[in-house]
Design a protein around this motif. Sequence first.
Motif, short mmCIF file in Angstrom:
data_model
loop_
_atom_site.label_atom_id
_atom_site.label_comp_id
_atom_site.label_asym_id
_atom_site.label_seq_id
_atom_site.Cartn_x
_atom_site.Cartn_y
_atom_site.Cartn_z
N THR A 1 -3.66 -1.40 11.67
CA THR A 1 -3.54 -2.78 11.16
C THR A 1 -3.21 -2.79 9.67
OG1 THR A 1 -5.89 -3.03 10.56
CG2 THR A 1 -5.27 -3.52 12.85
N ARG A 2 -3.37 -1.64 9.01
CA ARG A 2 -3.19 -1.58 7.56
C ARG A 2 -1.98 -0.75 7.14
NH1 ARG A 2 -7.80 -3.34 4.90
NH2 ARG A 2 -9.63 -3.69 6.21
N CYS A 3 -1.33 -0.08 8.10
CA CYS A 3 -0.19 0.79 7.79
C CYS A 3 1.09 0.18 8.33
CB CYS A 3 -0.40 2.18 8.40
SG CYS A 3 -1.80 3.09 7.72
N ASP A 4 2.03 -0.11 7.45
CA ASP A 4 3.32 -0.64 7.89
C ASP A 4 4.15 0.49 8.52
OD1 ASP A 4 2.74 -3.18 6.97
OD2 ASP A 4 3.56 -2.77 4.97
N LEU B 1 -1.31 7.64 2.90
CA LEU B 1 -2.58 7.74 3.60
C LEU B 1 -3.01 9.19 3.49
CD1 LEU B 1 -4.87 6.93 5.53
CD2 LEU B 1 -3.28 7.34 7.44
N VAL B 2 -4.08 9.44 2.74
CA VAL B 2 -4.56 10.80 2.49
C VAL B 2 -5.79 11.04 3.35
CG1 VAL B 2 -5.43 12.40 0.74
CG2 VAL B 2 -3.68 10.71 0.13
N THR B 3 -5.80 12.13 4.10
CA THR B 3 -6.93 12.43 4.97
C THR B 3 -7.59 13.74 4.59
OG1 THR B 3 -5.71 13.68 6.67
CG2 THR B 3 -5.70 11.27 6.86
N ASP C 1 -3.01 3.56 -2.47
CA ASP C 1 -3.14 4.62 -1.47
C ASP C 1 -4.47 4.47 -0.74
OD1 ASP C 1 -0.73 5.66 -2.30
OD2 ASP C 1 -1.60 7.36 -3.39
N MET C 2 -4.50 4.93 0.51
CA MET C 2 -5.74 4.91 1.29
C MET C 2 -6.25 6.34 1.51
SD MET C 2 -5.42 1.83 4.08
CE MET C 2 -3.94 2.46 4.87
N LEU D 1 -12.77 4.83 5.61
CA LEU D 1 -11.47 4.49 5.08
C LEU D 1 -11.66 3.69 3.80
CD1 LEU D 1 -8.37 4.47 5.53
CD2 LEU D 1 -8.67 2.29 6.74
N ALA D 2 -11.03 4.17 2.71
CA ALA D 2 -11.15 3.53 1.42
C ALA D 2 -9.78 3.36 0.81
CB ALA D 2 -12.05 4.35 0.49
#
Length: 338
Positions: free
Chosen positions: A101-104, A186-188, A214-215, A334-335
Motif C-alpha cells: 500500500t506504500r510502494c508505487d 525500501l531498505v531491509t 526512504d523506508m 516498518l519505518a
Amino acid sequence: MDAALNEQSVTTEQEDFLDYLHASIAETLRVPESEILIKLNKHKYHDAGAPDVTNGDLTEVFNIMRELNLAGVSNPSLGRGHNGGLSLREALQQTVRELATRCDPGAYHYVELGPEPIKTALILEGLADLAAPPASYLGIDINPASRPVMREAVARYVPAGSLRQVVDDYERLERLPLPWDRKPALVTMLGFQEGNEPPSDMTDWYRRLLRPGDMLLCEMQLVPQSDWSPIYCFYNDDLMRRFSRKTLTAKFGDVKSEYGVTVVAMPPGYPAKGIVVMTTERIVDGGPFNGKIVVTNYCTKYPADEFRTLREANGAFEVLCQTVTGDGSIAFQLARRR
C-alpha cells in the motif's frame, strides 16, 4: 577483548559494547575475564585477508542462516503462541500487504543489507502478486557466498539488468550506491541481524544510509512479556548450535567444546531497555586453550514497545507499523526516514 580476535578496527561504540559484554559474562559465569574470548560478530561472515573470496566456512555459515530462515517460514505454528495469533510467516505476509500500500509499482529501489534468500523471495513474490514490484534490487553483503544464491532467488522479481550485488561492509558506506533518479528506497535487514550490533551504531548507520522518504523494514527477536521460551528454543536449535560450533572451529580448529547460552542486561545509557543473549563454546580438549570460553555470537533483544522507542529515539525515523507474532517473540517493523 582478546587482541588475537580483534582482526580489524572497531568503532568506539563496538569497543565499549564488547568490553561490557566481556565483563558481564565473566561475572555471570563467575570466571576470570581472562578466560573469556569475544569475537566481533561480523568476523564470522568474511575473510579479512580475501574479502571478495568465497570459501567453505563462509558458504556453510550462509547456508546455516538460510536453513534457519527456511525452517522459520515453513513451520505454520512458529510464533503463534498458546492463545493463537500470527505465525512468523503470517506476520511477514501481513507486513508485505502493508508494504504494497506504500510502494508505487516500479518506482522504488529494493535494498537488502545482509541478504538472505528465503524471506526476501517471499517479500518480493508478495509485492509482485500485489502489483507493487520494485524498479531494482541491490544486495550489500560482507559475505561473498551469498551472491549466487541471491541472484537465483531475486532475478525473477526485478527487471532484467536491474539486479546489483556489492560485497562490502555496509557500515563503511557513506551512502547507498543507488542511481540518482529520485526514486525512494525500501531498505531491509532481516533475520535478527540488527541485534548483532550496538544499537547506537545501527541508528547512526541507518540515518546515514537512508534518505528522507526512504523506508526501513527490520526483523527483530523480541523479549516477550512473560514467556521467554521462544528465545531459549531458538538458541537450543540444532542449527544455532551448528552455527556456534562453526564459528569456533573456523578460528581454533576442531577442538572439543561445550555449548552454552548466557543472558545479560543491556548496558545502561541506551535509549531502549532490553537484553543481550550470548552463545558460547567452552573449550575442553586439554590443549593450549583448554577452559577458555569463546563468545560465538551476541544479539540484542527488546520488548516490543522498546523496539519502537529505539527506532524513533533520535527523531530520524517514524515507525509506520510494527507486526508482532502471536507469542510476542518476533516483530517486523516498518519505518520511514524523516
